[in-house]
Design an enzyme around this catalytic site. Structure first.
Site, mmCIF file in Angstrom:
data_model
loop_
_atom_site.group_PDB
_atom_site.id
_atom_site.type_symbol
_atom_site.label_atom_id
_atom_site.label_comp_id
_atom_site.label_asym_id
_atom_site.label_seq_id
_atom_site.Cartn_x
_atom_site.Cartn_y
_atom_site.Cartn_z
ATOM 1 N N GLY A 106 -1.493 -3.934 -3.972
ATOM 2 C CA GLY A 106 -2.785 -4.474 -3.592
ATOM 3 C C GLY A 106 -3.556 -5.037 -4.770
ATOM 4 C CD GLU A 109 -0.786 -7.465 -1.193
ATOM 5 O OE1 GLU A 109 -0.299 -7.927 -0.151
ATOM 6 O OE2 GLU A 109 -1.075 -6.259 -1.332
ATOM 7 C CD GLU A 129 3.210 -4.189 -1.982
ATOM 8 O OE1 GLU A 129 2.012 -4.441 -2.125
ATOM 9 O OE2 GLU A 129 4.115 -4.799 -2.614
#
Length: 255
Positions: A106, A109, A129
């Protein structure tokens, strides 16, 4: 608060503040969305820096929190997760990520939601992930290939490997690599320069580029055409052209 906003001279700094690794739990995700929407509304914020502090940008999601969620819970949460990051990506102002240390999962991201990324020479980025039996869920499968190309994105997503700053620069994942002590200073300088620019034209440029990437060239050209013509109704356009004619290029003041 897990994310704070400080505004000075037109630059808003969104600071992740969840020691030790700025894990992006649900509260942090919701706070990112809240601040992104606030920044979008505020006229005194003209450019934005996303920063995690001197040691780490964000090392990913809160795995302990996610471990306790079943399929039904994540069906409910996954849209809110994406909406939080999309709110950051759609801030209609220039946004730069100041990446120190780890930007994983994240965290990577979130950096992808910025318009420009300045990384420390000791930064490490990646989408790990797959090592948890998952895929990126906050936009990584979409924003990463748009930035670095599909094959490079698949390599990072399929393997879950981390890339150092020099490789991230080479593949286009970051735009500048600087000494760790200079990351925030240089990111702030980038934002401060654009905070002095024509706010509506900058919004038009960002929307035109992003829309074209998200749709197709015909739609992008239509958005560009409408914005281009519409900017002729702005005071900034009058000021910019007048300054060019009277003083030469690059001397207009837009505030």
């Amino acid at each position: 608060m897990t994310v704070t906003l400080e505004v000075a001279e037109g630059v808003g700094t969104m600071r992740l503040d969840r020691p030790p690794m700025n894990a992006l739990d649900i509260a942090t995700q919701d706070r990112l969305k809240e601040l992104a929407e606030e920044i979008t509304r505020r006229d005194d914020v003209r450019a934005v820096v996303i920063y995690g502090g001197e040691r780490v940008f964000a090392a990913g999601a809160d795995i302990k929190e996610m471990q306790n969620m079943d399929h039904a819970a994540m069906v409910q949460r996954s849209r809110a997760l994406q909406d939080a990051f999309t709110a950051v990506a759609r801030i209609p102002k220039p946004v730069v990520a100041a990446v120190t240390g780890y930007a994983l999962g994240g965290g990577c991201e979130l950096a992808l939601c910025a318009d420009y990324r300045i990384a420390a020479d000791n930064a490490k980025l990646g989408q790990p992930e797959i090592l948890l039996g998952l895929i990126p869920g906050a936009g990584g499968t979409q924003r990463l290939p748009r930035l670095v190309g599909p094959s490079r994105a698949k390599d990072l997503i399929f393997t879950g490997r981390q890339v150092r700053a020099d490789e991230a620069l080479a593949i286009g994942l970051v735009d500048r690599v600087v000494p760790a002590a200079e990351v925030y200073e240089q990111a702030h300088a980038w934002a401060a320069r654009l905070a002095q620019g024509p706010a509506i034209a900058l919004r038009a440029a960002k929307e035109s580029v992003d829309t074209g990437l998200e749709t197709g060239i015909d739609t992008g050209l239509a958005v560009e055409r409408n914005w281009f013509a519409g900017l002729f109704a702005t005071e900034d356009r009058e000021r910019g052209m007048r300054s060019f004619v009277e003083e030469g290029p690059g001397k207009a003041k837009f505030l």
